[in-house]
Design a protein around this motif. Structure first.
Motif, short mmCIF file in Angstrom:
data_model
loop_
_atom_site.label_atom_id
_atom_site.label_comp_id
_atom_site.label_asym_id
_atom_site.label_seq_id
_atom_site.Cartn_x
_atom_site.Cartn_y
_atom_site.Cartn_z
N VAL A 14 67.54 50.13 56.22
CA VAL A 14 66.21 49.10 55.99
C VAL A 14 66.87 47.91 54.89
N PHE A 15 67.68 48.08 54.14
CA PHE A 15 68.05 47.00 52.83
C PHE A 15 68.90 46.06 53.99
N LEU A 16 69.79 46.43 54.68
CA LEU A 16 70.70 45.69 55.39
C LEU A 16 69.46 44.97 56.36
N ALA A 17 68.85 45.45 57.02
CA ALA A 17 67.97 44.63 58.10
C ALA A 17 67.19 43.54 57.25
N VAL A 18 66.49 43.71 55.93
CA VAL A 18 66.02 43.08 55.06
C VAL A 18 66.88 41.62 54.83
N VAL A 19 68.09 42.10 54.48
CA VAL A 19 68.97 41.13 53.95
C VAL A 19 69.38 40.22 55.29
N PHE A 20 69.36 40.76 56.41
CA PHE A 20 69.88 39.90 57.61
C PHE A 20 68.50 39.14 58.02
#
Length: 129
Positions: A14-20
């Motif tokens: 989820v964190f990586l998706a938000v950063v992207f």
């Protein structure tokens, strides 16, 4: 066969998706702002060598003339006064000294984290002779 996804793995995804998503928005928004500004410097190419009097022929245009109301012009990090002449800005009463200089024309982006639209040219002023 792999077991169920752990909570820590899910949080990381989820964190990586938000950063992207945020990164993509910043890049796309910056590119759109820069393209819409359409800044151009007329009468001065990057690396030009010219007489001080020729600087009076330098002008700034934008894709949308309304953008000119927000344009900043700096030479060597100092603001230069401009004059609106129709759909262009001219440098008002600017007389550079002999030597190397940097002209920066920019429109600040009103949205935080997005890039400013800018054009930068290095130039050298020589004595008339």
């Amino acid at each position: 066969m792999r077991g169920p996804v752990r909570r820590s793995e899910l949080v990381l995804l989820v964190f990586l998706a938000v950063v992207f998503a945020v990164s993509s928005t910043v890049v796309v928004g910056s590119v759109v702002h820069i393209e819409r500004a359409g800044l151009a410097v007329d009468g001065l190419e990057d690396g030009a060598v010219l007489a001080a009097a020729a600087v009076q022929d330098v002008s700034v245009t934008a894709g949308d003339p309304k953008t000119l109301d927000r344009v900043e012009v700096l030479v060597d990090d100092s603001a230069v006064a401009t004059h609106r002449d129709g759909n262009r800005l001219t440098l008002r009463g600017f007389a550079p000294s002999e030597g190397d200089h940097t002209l920066l024309v920019r429109v600040r982006n009103a949205t935080p984290l997005l890039l400013d639209a800018k054009v930068e040219h290095a130039f050298t002023v020589t004595r008339c002779g």
